[in-house]
Design an enzyme around this catalytic site. Structure first.
Site, PDB file in Angstrom:
ATOM      1  N   LYS A 279      12.973 -19.057  98.209  1.00 57.32           N
ATOM      2  CA  LYS A 279      14.313 -19.566  98.885  1.00 57.32           C
ATOM      3  C   LYS A 279      13.920 -20.612 100.077  1.00 57.32           C
ATOM      4  CE  LYS A 279      18.900 -17.480  98.124  1.00 57.32           C
ATOM      5  NZ  LYS A 279      19.595 -16.179  98.857  1.00 57.32           N
ATOM      6  N   GLU A 363      31.465  -5.631  92.211  1.00 59.14           N
ATOM      7  CA  GLU A 363      32.842  -5.500  93.000  1.00 59.14           C
ATOM      8  C   GLU A 363      33.483  -4.418  92.175  1.00 59.14           C
ATOM      9  OE1 GLU A 363      31.641  -9.684  93.881  1.00 59.14           O
ATOM     10  OE2 GLU A 363      31.815  -8.400  91.909  1.00 59.14           O
ATOM     11  N   ARG A 391      37.974  -9.445  90.102  1.00 61.91           N
ATOM     12  CA  ARG A 391      36.976  -8.856  89.083  1.00 61.91           C
ATOM     13  C   ARG A 391      37.471  -7.183  89.195  1.00 61.91           C
ATOM     14  NH1 ARG A 391      31.224 -11.092  88.959  1.00 61.91           N
ATOM     15  NH2 ARG A 391      31.797 -12.867  87.848  1.00 61.91           N
TER      16      ARG A 391
END
Length: 615
Positions: A279, A363, A391
């Site tokens: 990253k 979630e 969700r």
């Protein structure tokens, strides 16, 4: 300059590996320059440049379908697919979307903004290709964080049946699966991805079928192969799910990527290619602190200094209030779905590490887990962005509301945000208000958020507190009266002007609209802070509407399902005058600066005053 000559992936065909490496550097330069000015997701997209170059060089996109889970890592894909100049308008209103978007380009599949969707979509594409006899591939690029999402696992489980044309590229930028185990892994990876090995394997299978007891012999060979790969390779879990595992490989080595992907393209799926990337590669500040540079509002290239919001924010106020709540009540716990920093829970995590649970991009699990904590005597506060809480709707109903567990849902980013339709939190009240027994609140200021969190704790019942990104224009010295369940607050008592109901910081929009109307001689408005969306203060609504004055609502939510609907329901069988609603209309709201979006859709104080003044 190579980048200025690339107008589609087909233009990569004539470039050497050295030229592709120079092109990668130019792409990174464009990404850094654009995100420093416009904001966006920097770290992940810097880490996938070589990978995306190799994918577009090897596969024939868009005939082969390339999906990203999520689009944080897809900036190089946008740049290579005819959007080089358009990319400079990244996240600007009317400009380039921050995520892959099918309505923007034929090279994009679906709406790639929420994690966990790419594998299932790619399995569906693979099944469709298989049914039609198409040779094209569905290639899903999935981050190691998104692989934790339950939906990713569901897709992988079904891939063994429907994934003949499926390739999953695991972009591992945190090495969360397992580290490369050295030369033997590299050697075996080259071996099992090579055409000679696979042709030999198929020939042996055919020969075995001509021998007696061939099934027992085949099982022995398969067990031996699995044992060797389990010793030397980290991908045996994927093999058990029915994938041919290849990797890990260096995601910044174009020769390795091109060689591997060219071999993989000729194999039958499902196949998982494990790629290790870094990253922030190419920008040292982002490489050193990838979490800080994941999503940024912009930054100074020379110093790396990030642009920050001025003044207090709701997320910071929530974080401070959580620390105080945790100090006062040892049973209080915090839950985050991979957003500890984004939701302001850093200090709580540092102070109470045993009471802060980051469950990853899960979630549904986060909410049901909260229900379990509550059933065990704890008082969980589950902080999730509004757009992602969608969700977990069934989990809220089934595992919190029905058993009446005292779970507090903290809905950050309630309202429109810069990232656009995949991230706007403008639908939450539409599904939360309908749940019986769930108290839903919206604070107009940071101070009121603190009071609501304390109120929710004392309520000892399911509760949700919804607040936007950023801060409010409230005066820090502003007095906030105590809360009473289901009771609104009249913040401005007017006379002959309209009655304006508002929720959250839109209360200040309503107050400014009232001021403008009074200055224009259009009457003295009454402004009401709804505070509670469920239960809604229908008694106050009917009392104020009985005079026949116009009534209006202002909200950072879709007009249907939120404050407007609550008021309409309250006034349905009561006398009232004309009713106007100011909220997001029944259409997909694009990305862009929230201030610009509000101006376009008539949600500013000036627009409200003008329309009410014309009555």
């Amino acid at each position: 300059m190579y980048l200025e000559k690339i107008n589609s992936p087909a233009d990569l065909a004539g470039l050497s590996v050295t030229e592709l490496e120079l092109l990668a550097a130019e792409i990174r330069e464009l990404v850094i320059e654009t995100v420093s000015v416009n904001g966006g997701h920097l770290g992940a997209s810097l880490g996938t440049v070589e990978l995306i170059l190799a994918l577009h060089r090897v596969f024939k996109v868009p005939e082969d379908r390339l999906l990203f889970d999520v689009g944080h890592q897809a900036y190089a894909h946008k740049i290579l697919t005819g959007r080089r100049e358009f990319f400079k308008t990244l996240r600007r209103h009317g400009g380039c979307a921050g995520f892959p978007a099918a309505w923007e380009s034929e090279f994009d599949v679906g709406a790639s903004g929420h994690a966990g969707t790419a594998i299932s979509t790619a399995v569906g594409l693979s099944a469709a290709f298989g049914r039609s006899g198409s040779p094209h591939r569905a290639v899903a690029v999935v981050g190691d964080g998104a692989l934790n999402c339950g939906m990713s696992l569901e897709g992988m489980i079904n891939a063994s049946r429907d994934g003949k044309n499926l390739i999953v590229v695991l972009n591992d930028n945190k090495m969360s699966i397992q580290e490369n185990v050295g030369g033997m892994a590299h050697y075996l990876n080259c071996l099992i991805s090579g055409s000679s090995y696979n042709k030999f394997k198929m020939t042996v299978k055919r020969l075995l079928k001509t021998l007696p007891r061939h099934e027992a012999i085949h099982r022995f060979i398969k067990r031996t192969e699995d044992l060797l790969k389990g010793i030397f390779l980290p991908g045996i879990v994927f093999e058990q799910l029915g994938f041919r595992y290849i990797g890990p490989i260096n995601g910044h080595s174009l020769p390795d990527l091109l060689r591997t992907l060219e071999r993989v393209r000729e194999l039958e799926g499902p196949i998982l290619v494990h790629v290790i990337t870094e990253k922030g590669r190419g920008y040292e500040f982002a490489r050193q602190e990838p979490a800080r540079y994941h999503g940024v509002a912009g930054f100074d290239r020379a110093t790396g200094r990030l642009k920050k919001s001025e003044g207090p924010t709701f997320s910071n106020a929530f974080g401070d209030a959580m620390v105080r709540l945790g100090e006062a009540h040892p049973e209080v716990a915090a839950i985050s779905a991979a957003m500890v920093s984004g939701t302001g829970l850093n200090r709580f995590q540092q102070k109470f590490p045993g009471r802060c649970f980051d469950v990853g991009i899960c979630e549904e699990h986060a909410v049901t887990f909260a229900g379990g904590l509550a059933a065990g005597g704890m008082r969980p506060v589950c902080a999730i962005y509004s757009t992602f809480l969608q969700r977990a709707f069934d989990s809220i109903y089934h595992d919190v509301v029905l058993p009446k567990q005292p779970v507090i849902l903290a809905l950050d980013r309630g309202g429109a945000v810069e990232d656009g339709p995949t991230h706007h939190g403008i639908y939450d009240l539409g599904f939360l208000r309908e749940l019986p027994g769930l108290t839903v609140m919206a604070p107009r200021s940071e101070r009121e958020l603190e009071l609501m969190l304390d109120f929710a704790y004392e309520l000892k019942a399911p509760a949700a507190v919804r607040y936007p990104r950023g801060g409010s224009p409230a005066d820090p010295a502003e007095t906030v009266p105590p809360l009473e369940l289901g009771r609104a607050e009249v913040v401005r008592a007017g006379g002959d002007g309209p009655v304006i109901w508002a929720m959250g910081p839109e209360v200040y929009t309503a107050l400014e609209a009232a001021r403008l109307l009074e200055v224009a001689g259009k009457g003295s408005c009454t402004v009401v802070n709804a505070r509670f969306l469920a239960p809604f203060d229908g008694e106050t609504a009917r009392r104020l509407a009985a005079s026949g004055r116009p009534v209006a609502t202002v909200e950072d939510h879709r007009i249907t399902g939120g404050l407007a609907s609550a008021l309409d329901e309250a006034l349905a069988d009561a006398p009232h005058g004309k009713v106007l609603h100011f909220g997001w209309p029944d259409r997909v709201i694009p990305h862009g600066c929230v201030g610009e979006l509000k101006r376009e859709f008539g949600l500013t104080a000036e627009a409200v005053a003008e329309k009410l003044g014309s009555l």
